[in-house]
Design an enzyme around this catalytic site. Structure first.
Site, PDB file in Angstrom:
ATOM      1  N   ASN A 152     110.055 -76.852  40.970  1.00  7.42           N
ATOM      2  CA  ASN A 152     109.718 -75.823  39.990  1.00  7.42           C
ATOM      3  C   ASN A 152     109.378 -74.482  40.614  1.00  7.42           C
ATOM      4  O   ASN A 152     109.573 -73.439  40.016  1.00  7.42           O
ATOM      5  CB  ASN A 152     108.550 -76.298  39.116  1.00  7.42           C
ATOM      6  CG  ASN A 152     107.430 -76.922  39.912  1.00  7.42           C
ATOM      7  OD1 ASN A 152     107.650 -77.776  40.761  1.00  7.42           O
ATOM      8  ND2 ASN A 152     106.212 -76.497  39.657  1.00  7.42           N
ATOM      9  N   SER A 200     111.180 -83.296  30.306  1.00  3.64           N
ATOM     10  CA  SER A 200     110.241 -82.639  29.405  1.00  3.64           C
ATOM     11  C   SER A 200     111.021 -81.726  28.472  1.00  3.64           C
ATOM     12  O   SER A 200     111.914 -81.016  28.924  1.00  3.64           O
ATOM     13  CB  SER A 200     109.280 -81.804  30.246  1.00  3.64           C
ATOM     14  OG  SER A 200     108.285 -81.266  29.447  1.00  3.64           O
ATOM     15  N   CYS A 327      94.727 -69.784  41.223  1.00  4.55           N
ATOM     16  CA  CYS A 327      93.373 -69.256  41.333  1.00  4.55           C
ATOM     17  C   CYS A 327      92.401 -70.287  40.765  1.00  4.55           C
ATOM     18  O   CYS A 327      92.433 -70.589  39.578  1.00  4.55           O
ATOM     19  CB  CYS A 327      93.271 -67.951  40.569  1.00  4.55           C
ATOM     20  SG  CYS A 327      91.721 -67.138  40.872  1.00  4.55           S
TER      21      CYS A 327
HETATM   22  N1  PLP Z   1     107.585 -81.999  37.091  1.00  8.79           N
HETATM   23  C1  PLP Z   1     108.023 -80.783  37.398  1.00  8.79           C
HETATM   24  C2  PLP Z   1     109.009 -80.608  38.513  1.00  8.79           C
HETATM   25  C3  PLP Z   1     107.561 -79.665  36.691  1.00  8.79           C
HETATM   26  O1  PLP Z   1     108.009 -78.463  36.989  1.00  8.79           O
HETATM   27  C4  PLP Z   1     106.610 -79.869  35.667  1.00  8.79           C
HETATM   28  C5  PLP Z   1     106.035 -78.712  34.948  1.00  8.79           C
HETATM   29  O2  PLP Z   1     105.928 -77.625  35.483  1.00  8.79           O
HETATM   30  C6  PLP Z   1     106.205 -81.167  35.364  1.00  8.79           C
HETATM   31  C7  PLP Z   1     106.709 -82.213  36.098  1.00  8.79           C
HETATM   32  C8  PLP Z   1     105.228 -81.435  34.258  1.00  8.79           C
HETATM   33  O3  PLP Z   1     105.837 -81.154  33.032  1.00  8.79           O
HETATM   34  P1  PLP Z   1     105.038 -81.212  31.630  1.00  8.79           P
HETATM   35  O4  PLP Z   1     104.501 -79.842  31.438  1.00  8.79           O
HETATM   36  O5  PLP Z   1     106.072 -81.557  30.627  1.00  8.79           O
HETATM   37  O6  PLP Z   1     104.000 -82.234  31.765  1.00  8.79           O
END
Ligand code: PLP
Length: 387
Positions: A152, A200, A327
């Site tokens: 992410n 998600s 932060c």
């Molecule tokens: N895994 C990854 C790679 C993510 O980027 C995120 C959210 O930023 C999540 C899991 C968690 O997602 P959720 O907000 O649907 O719990």
């Protein structure tokens, strides 16, 4: 109020597609039935859930009986990792990577306190997984390997298929956190090769509060325990009244994501390149983090020397972007992902992440560059005045 806002934070969350909102509305007002109820409204809700499940299965390439609804990717990750490790298997080793999302690293930390041996595989400076370390770590003691499809923060894509092959060769199961894939690049559960895959909805132009976990049918011999017990929904794996509106929205979101994904990838790559060039032009010495690695088309993580990311974000209120640090209690600490790449703490504080998506345009990029340019001039002027 949000008219003048330029949203470049699509890895954090995405705007719900208007088509998704339209499809969900009747399930708030009009048909509020419980999908488990036997009456007319219940049966209608149940049919809507079944259609959404079909759309989702078709979009990611699996069969409907493999789709299990959850509330988000965090829950899907916890359900897979903790669920598998509740089995009676004598295997006690979990292998994962240093740049996983906290919703993977968190349950792994808990498992360590329960006596599991958790091995964290490092990544190289370019964000790619150290595959030699992966091959060495996975052995006949390994119960589960958990690896993300795309990061992410830096967008790097990992070789999930190769990792799954390593896991399977040793008789271990493989889980993949694919939360960042949907809507950004084509998704094929078969190609990923993992036994469990987390998604998600809100990362893919669907609503918040709904996600899903794919549990492949062939994994029925891997004993997986549910984390919750109740009304038996989702085959008993994830009980609780179904979020019908969210599920319907997710179905539509998935269908939209699988339409013209290659064309969108090309369009978003061009926008990202435009942003990348513009930033490098206005900030001398700007360095793209993992610029050479295969990554998500819309993710740009860039280090701006001498410009603390929190300061830039505060000075650029019309542009939504993200920083490589969090932060907590008034102190800024660099993200575990940037530290795992070997980026020094003071440089990590200066890393900004932009993530582009479906609704971004050329004008957004130009507008963001103008706003950032103006903010940087303000920061430079303030520095000179301080001296
Ligand atoms: N895994 C990854 C790679 C993510 O980027 C995120 C959210 O930023 C999540 C899991 C968690 O997602 P959720 O907000 O649907 O719990």
């Amino acid at each position: 109020m949000t008219e003048n806002i330029i949203y470049l934070d699509n890895n954090a969350t995405t705007q719900c597609a208007p088509e998704v909102v339209d499809a969900m509305l009747p399930f708030f007002i009009g048909n509020h039935g419980n999908a488990s109820s036997p009456h007319f409204l219940g049966r209608q809700a149940s049919r809507a859930v079944a259609s959404a499940r079909e759309l989702i299965a078709e979009s990611v390439g699996c069969v409907v009986s493999e789709v299990f609804f959850t509330s988000c990717a965090t829950e899907s990750n916890n359900m897979a990792i903790l669920g598998v490790t509740q089995s009676l298997s004598k295997r006690r080793k979990i292998v994962t990577s240093a740049i996983e999302h906290k919703s993977v690293l968190g349950p792994c930390e808990v498992l360590e306190t329960r006596g599991f041996d958790v091995v964290i595989i490092p990544v190289k400076k370019d964000g790619n997984l150290d595959m030699d370390a992966m091959r060495c770590a996975v052995d006949e003691e390994t119960l589960l390997v958990s690896i993300q499809a795309a990061n992410n923060e830096i967008g790097v894509l990992q070789p999930v298929r190769a990792v799954a092959d390593i896991a399977h060769a040793m008789g271990a199961a493989c889980h993949c956190d694919a939360a960042q894939l949907l809507g950004k690049i084509p998704v094929s559960i078969d190609e990923l090769g993992a036994d469990f895959v987390s998604f998600s909805s809100h990362k893919a132009y669907g609503p918040k509060g709904i996600g899903f976990l794919i549990i492949r049918n062939h994994t029925r011999q891997i004993v997986m325990s549910p984390l919750m017990f109740g009304g038996g929904q989702e085959n008993g794996f994830r009980p609780g009244t179904l979020n019908v509106a969210g599920i319907v929205g997710t179905g539509v979101a998935c269908r939209l994501c699988s339409k013209n994904v290659e064309g969108e990838m090309r369009r978003i790559t061009l926008l990202r390149e435009q942003l990348e060039e513009g930033i490098c032009h206005i900030v001398p010495g700007a360095r793209i983090v993992v610029g050479e690695s295969p990554r998500l088309p819309g993710t740009l993580s860039v280090m701006l020397p001498g410009v603390p990311a929190d300061l830039l974000i505060t000075r650029t209120p019309t542009v939504c972007m993200s920083m490589g640090s969090a932060c907590t209690s008034g102190t800024v600490s660099p993200s575990h992902v940037l530290l795992a790449l070997g980026i020094p703490r003071d440089e990590a504080r200066c890393v900004i992440r932009f993530s582009l998506g479906r609704y971004n345009t050329d004008d957004d990029i130009q507008g963001a560059l103008n706003a950032i340019g103006a903010a940087l001039s303000g920061i430079a002027a303030a520095h000179i005045a301080e001296r």
